[in-house]
Design a protein around this motif. Structure first.
Motif, PDB file in Angstrom:
ATOM      1  N   UNK A  22       0.838  -1.192   0.000  1.00 35.58           N
ATOM      2  CA  UNK A  22       0.000   0.000   0.000  1.00 35.58           C
ATOM      3  C   UNK A  22       0.873   1.241   0.000  1.00 35.58           C
ATOM      4  N   UNK A  23       0.464   2.224  -0.761  1.00 34.48           N
ATOM      5  CA  UNK A  23       1.131   3.529  -0.760  1.00 34.48           C
ATOM      6  C   UNK A  23       0.053   4.601  -0.688  1.00 34.48           C
ATOM      7  N   UNK A  24       0.248   5.557   0.194  1.00 35.15           N
ATOM      8  CA  UNK A  24      -0.691   6.671   0.359  1.00 35.15           C
ATOM      9  C   UNK A  24       0.005   7.964  -0.035  1.00 35.15           C
ATOM     10  N   UNK A  25      -0.659   8.747  -0.882  1.00 34.52           N
ATOM     11  CA  UNK A  25      -0.082   9.997  -1.365  1.00 34.52           C
ATOM     12  C   UNK A  25      -1.109  11.119  -1.198  1.00 34.52           C
ATOM     13  N   UNK A  26      -0.632  12.365  -1.090  1.00 34.01           N
ATOM     14  CA  UNK A  26      -1.575  13.487  -0.979  1.00 34.01           C
ATOM     15  C   UNK A  26      -2.024  13.982  -2.350  1.00 34.01           C
ATOM     16  N   UNK A  27      -3.273  14.400  -2.426  1.00 37.51           N
ATOM     17  CA  UNK A  27      -3.819  15.008  -3.640  1.00 37.51           C
ATOM     18  C   UNK A  27      -4.524  16.296  -3.242  1.00 37.51           C
ATOM     19  N   UNK A  33      -5.136   6.331  -1.613  1.00 39.30           N
ATOM     20  CA  UNK A  33      -4.410   5.075  -1.406  1.00 39.30           C
ATOM     21  C   UNK A  33      -4.356   4.234  -2.674  1.00 39.30           C
ATOM     22  N   UNK A  34      -3.213   3.572  -2.857  1.00 32.71           N
ATOM     23  CA  UNK A  34      -3.045   2.544  -3.885  1.00 32.71           C
ATOM     24  C   UNK A  34      -2.752   1.243  -3.152  1.00 32.71           C
ATOM     25  N   UNK A  35      -3.490   0.181  -3.480  1.00 34.58           N
ATOM     26  CA  UNK A  35      -3.295  -1.086  -2.785  1.00 34.58           C
ATOM     27  C   UNK A  35      -3.114  -2.225  -3.781  1.00 34.58           C
ATOM     28  N   UNK A  36      -2.278  -3.164  -3.377  1.00 33.46           N
ATOM     29  CA  UNK A  36      -2.059  -4.379  -4.154  1.00 33.46           C
ATOM     30  C   UNK A  36      -2.495  -5.552  -3.299  1.00 33.46           C
ATOM     31  N   UNK A  37      -3.263  -6.486  -3.876  1.00 32.66           N
ATOM     32  CA  UNK A  37      -3.776  -7.622  -3.112  1.00 32.66           C
ATOM     33  C   UNK A  37      -3.147  -8.912  -3.604  1.00 32.66           C
ATOM     34  N   UNK A  38      -3.254  -9.950  -2.797  1.00 29.69           N
ATOM     35  CA  UNK A  38      -2.717 -11.253  -3.176  1.00 29.69           C
ATOM     36  C   UNK A  38      -3.456 -11.774  -4.401  1.00 29.69           C
ATOM     37  N   UNK A  39      -2.761 -12.579  -5.174  1.00 24.99           N
ATOM     38  CA  UNK A  39      -3.347 -13.113  -6.403  1.00 24.99           C
ATOM     39  C   UNK A  39      -4.649 -13.846  -6.120  1.00 24.99           C
ATOM     40  N   UNK A  40      -5.703 -13.468  -6.863  1.00 28.61           N
ATOM     41  CA  UNK A  40      -6.988 -14.141  -6.727  1.00 28.61           C
ATOM     42  C   UNK A  40      -7.836 -13.630  -5.582  1.00 28.61           C
ATOM     43  N   UNK A  48      -7.405   3.065  -4.894  1.00 27.36           N
ATOM     44  CA  UNK A  48      -7.198   2.515  -6.228  1.00 27.36           C
ATOM     45  C   UNK A  48      -6.448   1.192  -6.178  1.00 27.36           C
ATOM     46  N   UNK A  49      -6.719   0.348  -7.180  1.00 27.63           N
ATOM     47  CA  UNK A  49      -5.900  -0.838  -7.372  1.00 27.63           C
ATOM     48  C   UNK A  49      -4.506  -0.415  -7.831  1.00 27.63           C
ATOM     49  N   UNK A  50      -3.531  -1.235  -7.534  1.00 29.68           N
ATOM     50  CA  UNK A  50      -2.129  -0.942  -7.867  1.00 29.68           C
ATOM     51  C   UNK A  50      -1.951  -0.825  -9.391  1.00 29.68           C
ATOM     52  N   UNK A  51      -1.418   0.292  -9.891  1.00 25.55           N
ATOM     53  CA  UNK A  51      -1.237   0.438 -11.344  1.00 25.55           C
ATOM     54  C   UNK A  51      -0.186  -0.537 -11.869  1.00 25.55           C
ATOM     55  N   UNK A 105      -7.289   5.588 -16.357  1.00 24.49           N
ATOM     56  CA  UNK A 105      -6.508   4.358 -16.242  1.00 24.49           C
ATOM     57  C   UNK A 105      -6.539   3.796 -14.817  1.00 24.49           C
ATOM     58  N   UNK A 106      -6.904   4.646 -13.848  1.00 27.03           N
ATOM     59  CA  UNK A 106      -6.961   4.190 -12.474  1.00 27.03           C
ATOM     60  C   UNK A 106      -8.261   3.439 -12.226  1.00 27.03           C
ATOM     61  N   UNK A 107      -8.147   2.277 -11.599  1.00 29.22           N
ATOM     62  CA  UNK A 107      -9.311   1.461 -11.315  1.00 29.22           C
ATOM     63  C   UNK A 107      -9.582   1.524  -9.824  1.00 29.22           C
ATOM     64  N   UNK A 108     -10.729   2.039  -9.456  1.00 24.82           N
ATOM     65  CA  UNK A 108     -11.075   2.171  -8.036  1.00 24.82           C
ATOM     66  C   UNK A 108     -11.470   0.827  -7.456  1.00 24.82           C
ATOM     67  N   UNK A 109     -11.161   0.676  -6.169  1.00 20.56           N
ATOM     68  CA  UNK A 109     -11.633  -0.486  -5.429  1.00 20.56           C
ATOM     69  C   UNK A 109     -13.084  -0.233  -5.064  1.00 20.56           C
TER      70      UNK A 109
END
Length: 478
Positions: free
Chosen positions: A396-401, A412-419, A445-448, A473-477
Motif C-alpha cells: 500500500x502507498x498513500x499519497x496526498x492530492x 491510497x493505492x493497494x495491491x492484493x494477493x493473487x486471486x 485505487x488498485x495498484x497500477x 486508467x486508475x481502477x477504483x476499489x
C-alpha cells in the motif's frame, strides 16, 4: 596518524587461498585466483595513465569482472564512481558532470554516452601480474554512490575505506558469517546494499555468489548460498511460489531492507519459519544502521538494534539523527565535498523514528512525506501500515492530492494477493476501527501495472501525479 590496513582480499588470498571468493555461472574463482586477476588489472589501469585520487566511473551489471575492476581501482588509489545501468544517456552524462569525472570503465558491450570521458575498454584482463600487498588508509576515498533520489534529485555520496570497513564489521558482529558461508548478491553493486555484501563476505573470508544468468532460486539451490540481502518486493515474489519458499528455508540469514516491509509480508515469512532479519539503513551510513533479531511471531513492528560503530538519536521533531564511523564523507558537487552534518557531527536522515527503552530503534515514516489535511498532520506510513494489516493486502502507498476544502486529502493505492477479492467497504470498515476519520483515504485505487521505481523504492511522486490527474486508467476499489 593515518590508520592503514591491508586489503582483505590479499589477506584472504594468503589465509584462504583455495577457498571460493566468487561463484558465478557455475564457475568458482578462489581467493588466490581473484588476487592474481586484480593485480593484472591494476597494471592495465596504470598503463592507461590513471592516477591515484582520480575519479573513474564504473558502469556495468553484477559480474566477476565488475568486482575485479573495483579492487583494481582501489589498489591504484582511484575513487570508483558507481553508476546505475538503468540510467538513460542524459542521466549518465549529468552524473559524470556533477562529480567532475572524465574517465569511465565499462565492459565493451555497454555503450557509454558521448560525454567528456574515455572508456578504458574491457574490465577483465586475464593475467598473473604480482604486486606488493596493498594498504588502504581508513580515510581513503573509495566510492561515489548516488542516492535513490526518492525525495529529490539523486545526490552523489562519497565514502571512505573506513566507512565500508566499519559497516561490514558491525554487520558481521550481528549476523554471523564465516569462511564456509556464501552470500548471494541479489542487489546491484551500484547500490550500497549490494556493495555491502562484497565487503561483508570478504571481511569474513566468505564467498560472494553472483546470479548473473540464474534467478535467485536457482542460485540458492545450485550454488548453496547461506545468506542473502533482499528488498521487500523480492521477498514477496519468492514467497509466491512453493519453490521460492523451499529455497528460502535453506538460508541462514535473509537480510530484509531497502524500504519498509509491510506486516502481511513479515507474517507470511515468519509463518514459513524463515530466518528474516529486518534492517534500517541509508546510503549516507554505508548501508545498515540498525538490524533486528531473527523475526518471531510477535515481531510485526520489528525493533532493530543499533549496530557497533554507529550512533543514533531522535530530534525533538522525531527525526532520526545518525553519526559514527560509517557516516559518509559528504555529498560531492564538482570537486567539492559537503559534509552535510551539524556542528556536532549529526546527519539528518529525513526519517522519523523512536528509540525504545532497550536501546532499539523503530522507523515510523519519512519526515518529507507528511502532509496537512484540514489543519491535521497526516503521516502516510501510518495509514499504509494499517492497510497492510489486512491479510489480502500485500502493498500500500498513500499519497496526498490537492483538495479545494481541506488543502490535501490522502489517496491510497493497494495491491492484493493473487486471486483475492477485497472490497472498498471491507477496507473502510477496517480503517475506521484504527484511524480517525480525517486519515481515511478518499479514493482507493488498485495498484497500477505501470508503477515505476526509483532504484529499489516505489516512486511516490509518480503515484501522486497519477492520482492528481484523476486518469481513467486508475481502477477504483469498489
Amino acid at each position: 596518524m593515518t590508520r592503514l590496513m591491508e586489503c582483505p582480499l590479499s589477506q584472504n588470498a594468503r589465509t584462504f587461498g583455495d577457498h571460493p571468493a566468487i561463484i558465478c555461472n557455475n564457475q568458482i574463482t578462489t581467493y588466490r585466483q581473484f588476487e592474481d586477476e586484480v593485480c593484472s588489472v591494476v597494471k592495465r589501469i596504470k598503463d592507461f595513465g590513471v592516477k591515484p585520487s582520480e575519479r573513474v566511473a564504473l558502469i556495468g551489471p553484477n559480474t566477476l569482472e565488475y568486482i575485479i575492476a573495483l579492487f583494481a581501482l582501489w589498489r591504484q588509489g582511484v575513487v570508483a564512481c558507481l553508476l546505475s545501468t538503468r540510467l538513460p544517456e542524459e542521466g549518465v552524462r549529468s552524473c559524470l558532470q556533477n562529480i567532475s569525472c572524465v574517465r569511465t570503465l565499462a565492459p565493451e558491450e555497454i555503450s557509454v554516452p558521448a560525454v567528456p570521458a574515455r572508456t578504458l575498454g574491457k574490465i577483465h584482463v586475464p593475467g598473473n601480474e604480482q604486486n606488493d600487498s596493498p594498504l588502504y588508509a581508513f580515510d581513503q576515498e573509495m566510492t561515489i554512490m548516488f542516492t535513490s533520489g526518492s525525495s529529490g534529485e539523486p545526490k552523489a555520496a562519497v565514502h571512505t575505506f573506513g566507512n565500508h570497513y566499519y559497516s561490514a564489521k558491525g554487520s558481521n558482529e550481528h549476523l554471523a558469517v564465516g569462511p564456509t558461508d556464501r552470500w548471494l548478491l541479489s542487489l546491484p553493486l551500484y547500490h550500497v546494499g549490494g556493495l555491502g555484501v562484497v565487503f561483508r563476505a570478504f571481511l569474513a573470508g566468505a564467498a560472494v555468489v553472483i546470479c548473473e544468468s540464474k534467478d535467485i532460486i536457482e542460485a540458492i539451490l545450485e550454488d548453496h548460498a547461506t545468506h542473502i540481502s533482499l528488498v521487500p518486493a523480492q521477498l514477496y515474489r519468492l514467497l509466491e511460489t512453493v519453490e521460492g519458499v523451499e529455497a528460502l528455508k535453506k538460508l541462514k540469514v535473509i537480510l530484509l531492507g531497502g524500504s519498509v516491509a509491510v506486516e502481511s509480508l513479515l507474517r507470511r515469512a515468519v509463518s514459513h519459519h524463515l530466518a528474516v532479519y529486518v534492517t534500517y539503513g541509508l546510503t549516507e551510513m554505508s548501508s545498515q544502521v540498525a538490524t533486528s533479531r531473527c523475526l518471531r511471531r510477535e515481531d510485526f513492528l520489528p525493533q532493530a538494534r543499533i549496530l557497533n560503530d554507529r550512533e543514533v538519536r531522535i530530534a525533538p521533531d522525531g527525526e532520526v539523527m545518525v553519526r559514527g564511523k560509517t557516516l559518509f564523507k559528504g555529498y560531492v558537487s564538482g570537486k567539492w565535498i559537503d559534509p552535510s552534518v551539524d556542528q556536532n557531527g549529526w546527519f539528518s536522515t529525513g526519517d522519523l523514528g523512536r528509540l525504545h527503552a532497550d536501546g532499539t530503534l523503530s522507523i515510523t515514516g519519512r519526515k518529507d512525506q507528511m502532509f496537512i489535511s484540514g489543519g491535521e498532520n497526516i503521516q502516510p506510513e501510518e495509514i499504509e501500515r494499517c492497510l497492510c494489516q489486512m491479510e489480502s493486502i500485500t502493498q500500500a502507498v498513500v499519497v496526498p492530492v490537492a483538495h479545494a476544502e481541506f488543502g490535501c486529502r490522502p489517496v491510497a493505492f493497494v495491491s492484493s494477493t493473487d486471486g483475492a477479492r477485497i472490497t472498498r467497504a471491507e477496507i473502510l470498515d477496517h480503517l475506521r476501527h484504527h484511524l480517525p476519520k480525517f486519515k481515511i483515504p478518499d479514493p482507493i485505487y488498485h495498484w497500477p501495472k505501470d508503477v515505476q521505481e526509483i532504484g529499489i523504492k516505489v516512486d511516490r511522486r509518480y503515484l501522486a501525479q497519477l492520482a492528481g490527474q484523476n486518469t481513467t486508467d486508475l481502477i477504483s476499489v469498489n
